[in-house]
Design a protein around this motif. Structure first.
Motif, PDB file in Angstrom:
ATOM      1  N   PRO A  34     114.450  85.304 -20.289  1.00  0.00           N
ATOM      2  CA  PRO A  34     114.030  85.662 -21.648  1.00  0.00           C
ATOM      3  C   PRO A  34     114.894  86.782 -22.220  1.00  0.00           C
ATOM      4  O   PRO A  34     115.210  87.755 -21.544  1.00  0.00           O
ATOM      5  CB  PRO A  34     112.578  86.118 -21.462  1.00  0.00           C
ATOM      6  N   LEU A 164     112.250  77.688 -34.414  1.00  0.00           N
ATOM      7  CA  LEU A 164     111.527  78.934 -34.199  1.00  0.00           C
ATOM      8  C   LEU A 164     110.016  78.793 -34.399  1.00  0.00           C
ATOM      9  O   LEU A 164     109.257  79.677 -33.992  1.00  0.00           O
ATOM     10  CB  LEU A 164     112.048  80.009 -35.159  1.00  0.00           C
ATOM     11  N   ARG A 167     107.420  79.714 -31.776  1.00  0.00           N
ATOM     12  CA  ARG A 167     107.718  81.012 -31.157  1.00  0.00           C
ATOM     13  C   ARG A 167     108.271  80.828 -29.737  1.00  0.00           C
ATOM     14  O   ARG A 167     107.709  81.331 -28.755  1.00  0.00           O
ATOM     15  CB  ARG A 167     106.480  81.909 -31.131  1.00  0.00           C
ATOM     16  N   PRO A 168     109.392  80.125 -29.607  1.00  0.00           N
ATOM     17  CA  PRO A 168     109.958  79.878 -28.281  1.00  0.00           C
ATOM     18  C   PRO A 168     110.543  81.141 -27.667  1.00  0.00           C
ATOM     19  O   PRO A 168     110.857  82.114 -28.362  1.00  0.00           O
ATOM     20  CB  PRO A 168     111.064  78.854 -28.567  1.00  0.00           C
ATOM     21  N   ARG A 169     110.703  81.089 -26.351  1.00  0.00           N
ATOM     22  CA  ARG A 169     111.382  82.174 -25.646  1.00  0.00           C
ATOM     23  C   ARG A 169     112.882  81.955 -25.618  1.00  0.00           C
ATOM     24  O   ARG A 169     113.659  82.899 -25.516  1.00  0.00           O
ATOM     25  CB  ARG A 169     110.856  82.257 -24.208  1.00  0.00           C
ATOM     26  N   LEU A 170     113.292  80.688 -25.669  1.00  0.00           N
ATOM     27  CA  LEU A 170     114.710  80.347 -25.556  1.00  0.00           C
ATOM     28  C   LEU A 170     115.093  79.291 -26.587  1.00  0.00           C
ATOM     29  O   LEU A 170     114.315  78.368 -26.858  1.00  0.00           O
ATOM     30  CB  LEU A 170     115.023  79.777 -24.165  1.00  0.00           C
ATOM     31  N   LEU A 171     116.302  79.428 -27.136  1.00  0.00           N
ATOM     32  CA  LEU A 171     116.921  78.372 -27.925  1.00  0.00           C
ATOM     33  C   LEU A 171     118.087  77.800 -27.127  1.00  0.00           C
ATOM     34  O   LEU A 171     118.861  78.556 -26.527  1.00  0.00           O
ATOM     35  CB  LEU A 171     117.451  78.911 -29.257  1.00  0.00           C
ATOM     36  N   GLN A 199     113.826  89.567 -32.550  1.00  0.00           N
ATOM     37  CA  GLN A 199     112.732  88.796 -31.971  1.00  0.00           C
ATOM     38  C   GLN A 199     112.850  88.627 -30.456  1.00  0.00           C
ATOM     39  O   GLN A 199     111.951  88.073 -29.827  1.00  0.00           O
ATOM     40  CB  GLN A 199     112.631  87.421 -32.647  1.00  0.00           C
ATOM     41  N   ILE A 201     114.680  86.684 -28.711  1.00  0.00           N
ATOM     42  CA  ILE A 201     114.798  85.295 -28.280  1.00  0.00           C
ATOM     43  C   ILE A 201     116.085  85.118 -27.487  1.00  0.00           C
ATOM     44  O   ILE A 201     117.165  85.531 -27.920  1.00  0.00           O
ATOM     45  CB  ILE A 201     114.791  84.351 -29.491  1.00  0.00           C
TER      46      ILE A 201
END
Length: 259
Positions: A34, A164, A167-171, A199, A201
């Motif tokens: 993260p 987004l 509210r993801p932890r990773l893109l 954020q 991310i």
């Protein structure tokens, strides 16, 4: 790392082949924590897209393991796949890959909120869509329009807003600026930088363009013919690569920005 010490996504000594084909990945290991930004670089055909498919649970390794929060990824496990989709979202090179031209921008951004069971409350959805459009520097009234009313750079911003939404932890970003005009690339890069800073991310940036990786990524993994040939801090790999192939990639770039 997650609270129990695991990375969010990992590949452990993975081999991978498409049906009845030769291996396209050989003993690949990769981890994503993260808030971490990692570049995955290599020439066309190096296996970058195959790595993404494994991390998204769209394919299974021939050998080795793909892990999500320390547990093996199983495409047939619907509960795990829903958790994965909430935590990890893709951003593709072509924004039309994730934007339905028959849906308004607002409907497209809201779709993950409904499909992932996050909320069906109309007022909460409308508020989240407005928040996301503002976050990607678009007017809130864009929600009522259709994707073809926007430029390529604006459509990519809409696709990022959609990614987004849960509210993801990773893109997982697959060449996210390569289809854009040079004049708008930096705007999207700056957006990614701001999202990471504000954020928290994390991101895996898949790219053949080392200038983009230098601008966005703290760490870099170099893939050649399906094998990891070098990985480490981006600054070190760009200034003093230890592998000849990495050195060749760096030498091919006319000018790299300061990192």
């Amino acid at each position: 790392m997650t609270a129990d010490g695991h990375a969010t996504l990992e590949l452990e000594h993975v081999d991978f082949a498409y049906a009845r084909g030769a291996d396209v990945l050989h003993d690949v290991s990769l981890s994503l924590a993260p808030g971490e930004t990692v570049g995955l670089v290599g020439e066309s055909g190096a296996g970058k897209t195959s790595v993404l498919r494994l991390l998204l649970g769209l394919a299974a390794p021939t050998s080795g393991r793909a892990l999500f929060d320390g547990a093996p990824l199983r495409a047939g496990d619907r509960t795990q796949m829903r958790s994965l989709r909430r935590a990890v979202q893709p951003v593709y090179q072509d924004p039309f890959s994730s934007l339905d031209p028959r849906m308004t921008v607002g409907q497209s951004i809201a779709e993950p909120l409904r499909s992932l069971g996050i909320t069906r409350d109309r007022s909460r959805i409308d508020a989240r869509v407005a928040e996301l459009l503002t976050a990607v520097d678009l007017d809130v009234d864009a929600a009522s329009r259709y994707p073809d009313a926007f430029s390529g750079g604006q459509r990519q911003r809409i696709a990022i807003a959609r990614a987004l939404a849960p509210r993801p932890r990773l893109l997982l970003a697959d060449e996210p600026v390569s289809a854009l005009d040079t004049s708008v690339r930096m705007h999207v890069i700056e957006l990614f930088q701001r999202l990471a800073a504000e954020q928290g991310i994390g991101m895996l940036l898949v790219s053949h363009d080392l200038t983009i990786v230098a601008a966005l990524c703290e760490r870099m993994t170099v893939l050649r013919a399906g094998r990891v040939v070098e990985e480490g801090p981006t600054t070190r790999l760009l200034t003093s690569p230890s592998d000849a192939y990495t050195a060749q990639l760096v030498a091919a770039v006319p000018r790299l920005p300061a990192v």
